[in-house]
Design a protein around this motif. Structure first.
Motif, short mmCIF file in Angstrom:
data_model
loop_
_atom_site.label_atom_id
_atom_site.label_comp_id
_atom_site.label_asym_id
_atom_site.label_seq_id
_atom_site.Cartn_x
_atom_site.Cartn_y
_atom_site.Cartn_z
N TRP A 97 1.11 -1.91 -0.27
CA TRP A 97 0.18 0.77 0.30
C TRP A 97 0.82 1.21 -0.12
O TRP A 97 0.26 2.36 -0.52
N TYR A 98 2.15 1.50 0.54
CA TYR A 98 2.77 2.55 0.78
C TYR A 98 3.50 2.68 -0.51
O TYR A 98 4.58 4.05 -0.32
N ILE A 115 3.67 6.12 -1.78
CA ILE A 115 4.58 7.39 -1.66
C ILE A 115 5.14 7.45 -2.40
O ILE A 115 6.68 6.67 -2.41
#
Length: 101
Positions: A14-15, A18
């Motif tokens: 999910w990250y 970033i």
């Protein structure tokens, strides 16, 4: 499964979205696939012959170099346990024997 996140068809965390993390992950995957690309079926793409690549992988597993510590730090579940190490090494040894035959 753990190897494929960098060396094969990647499941992004999910990250990944970033910006700085995305750049780091993209760089790591690109570098990983330069050494051993498991995106397609065996024989995998690597630096040498399939036998040389398998023996190099075996050496990396035995020395605890895979997955890299930096990767494990971020992806805690990616660490290869003792049983997984044994399974990978057995698979490598069997595969090398098949190549030689």
């Amino acid at each position: 499964k753990k190897c494929f996140d960098c060396h094969g068809k990647t499941n992004y965390p999910w990250y990944y979205k970033i910006p700085v993390v995305k750049q780091m992950i993209d760089h790591d995957i690109k570098e990983a696939k330069k050494h051993l690309d498991m995106s397609n079926d065996f024989p995998f793409l690597g630096h040498g012959t399939p036998e040389e690549d398998l023996l190099s992988l075996k050496n990396s597993i035995k020395k605890g170099m895979m997955p890299p510590k930096r990767y494990v730090f971020i992806h805690r579940k990616s660490k290869i346990n003792i049983q997984e190490q044994k399974t990978i090494i057995l698979w490598i040894e069997q595969s090398v024997n098949l190549i030689k035959d």
